[in-house]
Design an enzyme around this catalytic site. Structure first.
Site, PDB file in Angstrom:
ATOM      1  N   LYS A  38     -24.431  11.310  53.721  1.00 42.62           N
ATOM      2  CA  LYS A  38     -25.230  11.550  52.513  1.00 42.62           C
ATOM      3  C   LYS A  38     -24.618  10.900  51.277  1.00 42.62           C
ATOM      4  O   LYS A  38     -25.322  10.643  50.313  1.00 42.62           O
ATOM      5  CB  LYS A  38     -25.409  13.058  52.299  1.00 42.62           C
ATOM      6  N   ARG A 133     -21.151  29.158  48.363  1.00 45.95           N
ATOM      7  CA  ARG A 133     -22.376  28.378  48.411  1.00 45.95           C
ATOM      8  C   ARG A 133     -23.235  28.981  49.523  1.00 45.95           C
ATOM      9  O   ARG A 133     -23.608  30.141  49.431  1.00 45.95           O
ATOM     10  CB  ARG A 133     -22.085  26.881  48.612  1.00 45.95           C
TER      11      ARG A 133
HETATM   12  C1  LIG Z   1     -21.610  17.303  52.339  1.00 45.66           C
HETATM   13  C2  LIG Z   1     -21.261  18.259  53.379  1.00 45.66           C
HETATM   14  C3  LIG Z   1     -20.214  17.967  54.252  1.00 45.66           C
HETATM   15  C4  LIG Z   1     -19.357  16.732  54.120  1.00 45.66           C
HETATM   16  O1  LIG Z   1     -18.587  16.819  52.951  1.00 45.66           O
HETATM   17  P1  LIG Z   1     -17.426  15.762  52.629  1.00 45.66           P
HETATM   18  O2  LIG Z   1     -16.620  16.449  51.589  1.00 45.66           O
HETATM   19  O3  LIG Z   1     -18.102  14.524  52.143  1.00 45.66           O
HETATM   20  O4  LIG Z   1     -16.673  15.528  53.868  1.00 45.66           O
HETATM   21  C5  LIG Z   1     -19.939  18.879  55.255  1.00 45.66           C
HETATM   22  N1  LIG Z   1     -20.642  20.008  55.384  1.00 45.66           N
HETATM   23  C6  LIG Z   1     -21.662  20.338  54.560  1.00 45.66           C
HETATM   24  C7  LIG Z   1     -22.381  21.611  54.764  1.00 45.66           C
HETATM   25  C8  LIG Z   1     -21.992  19.475  53.529  1.00 45.66           C
HETATM   26  O5  LIG Z   1     -23.001  19.787  52.713  1.00 45.66           O
END
Ligand SMILES: *Cc1c(COP(=O)(O)O)cnc(C)c1O
Length: 364
Positions: A38, A133
């Site tokens: 993402k 969250r």
């Molecule tokens: C964005 C996200 C990740 C990955 O996060 P990074 O810090 O880029 O490794 C993993 N799990 C969830 C639920 C996320 O939203």
């Protein structure tokens, strides 16, 4: 239009190497890695580089990105990382093999949608262990939800449970937090009478425990984006020096110089608010040599987080479409038409990769 700059260069070989460094260290501890795309708008080329680097699935928060990768024939499986909105369920079932979940209402609607489409779907139920969250805060409610999926939702498969740390509440992943997750997994397993396949211990921040060799046995899944894409958060912001097996020059943002002037560093006149409604405070550094770039917050978000690739260049300020550099201490003679290269922070990549007017160039 044939716009040349801003240009985002992507080193696919460095991305693949980063993925390989991380997936091999994780594999040595029995941990599978979901590569999270993402941060770069789900670029299929990047997704493919991650797959070549050994990630066993791909994850993102946005279904449009899954659609884009599927259209480009990047092999899944795909996992949706943001707990889905009810209106996303038809596309979720159509596009993804698995998703993170935290609401019984959504799980029930997902079961119904799966039945409608004649498909099955895997779910990982999220626990909130303090980052505040997504996820169940009430652990008994989490176990109840898992039991409901197991008993009453034949189209859904309870793949496991998971946690996210270090994102909103800035809570550090520790062996203790992972033990809490494992203890919860054991309670779920006792309730449903079988083992869970996946216990997902978090994101980039949880990779620290793999790096330090302190990840408790039993955590067998991580979802990693930033550390593959940029490798910066842990090496620079956390200050972990011996993680230099990860490249930080995976992406390069190049912008063009549109003005070079000598100007005061302190605004002249009565000060009110800037273009974003803020009242910044300024420091008077005297006369500065300043470079104006055709690049702004619309292209790169928080441009102050850009990392100039050369000495003596600092980002002084920006508006939507302009970025001002202080080059007073640079040995370089800047001219209109020159270009300046930057490494990116996550927020910069998030914006730059998603803009249709930033030219993207892939390199091996
Ligand atoms: C964005 C996200 C990740 C990955 O996060 P990074 O810090 O880029 O490794 C993993 N799990 C969830 C639920 C996320 O939203």
């Amino acid at each position: 239009m044939d716009r040349q700059f801003p240009m985002l260069r992507v080193s696919l070989s460095r991305l693949q190497a980063n993925a390989r460094e991380i997936t091999s260290r994780c594999a040595a501890r029995g941990i599978e890695v979901c590569g999270v795309i993402k941060g770069c708008d789900g670029m299929p080329e990047v997704a493919r580089a991650m797959r070549r680097g050994g990630v066993t699935s791909l994850g993102t928060s946005r279904l449009e990105q899954v659609e884009r990768c599927r259209a480009a024939d990047v092999p899944g499986p795909y996992m949706l990382l943001r707990v889905p909105a009810l209106t996303e369920l038809p596309d979720l079932v159509r596009l993804c093999d698995a998703s993170l979940q935290s609401e019984l209402t959504t799980l029930e609607a997902l079961e119904a949608e799966c039945a409608r489409q004649g498909r099955n779907h895997k779910v990982i139920v999220m626990a909130d262990l303090g980052d505040l969250r997504e996820g169940f805060w009430d652990k008994d409610a989490l176990i109840d939800a898992c039991l409901r999926v197991e008993r009453d939702m034949p189209r859904l498969h309870l793949q496991g449970i998971g946690v996210n740390l270090g994102c909103v509440g800035s809570v550090q992943p520790t062996p203790e937090k992972m033990q809490d997750l494992l203890a919860l997994a054991r309670r779920v397993e006792a309730a449903i009478g079988r083992r869970l396949e996946t216990i997902s211990g978090g994101a980039t921040s949880s990779y620290t425990l793999v790096h330090w060799g302190t990840m408790p046995e039993g955590i067998n899944h991580l979802r990693i984006g930033e550390n593959i894409l940029l490798g910066k958060d842990l090496q620079v912001d956390w200050g972990i020096r011996d993680m230099d097996y990860l490249a930080m020059d995976t992406f390069t943002l190049t912008a063009q110089v549109i003005e070079v002037k000598t100007k005061p560093s302190y605004p002249q006149g009565q000060l009110c608010i800037d273009a974003f409604g803020h009242k910044p405070s300024y420091t008077d550094y005297g006369i500065q040599r300043r470079v104006l770039l055709a690049l702004g917050r619309a292209d790169a978000g928080e441009v102050e987080s850009l990392i100039p690739r050369e000495e003596g260049v600092t980002v002084w300020g920006a508006s939507s479409d302009h970025c001002i550099l202080d080059v007073t201490h640079s040995p370089r003679e800047f001219r209109v038409g020159d270009t300046v290269d930057f490494s990116l922070s996550y927020v910069n990549l998030l914006y730059a990769s998603a803009r249709s007017d930033v030219r993207v160039v892939f390199e091996e």
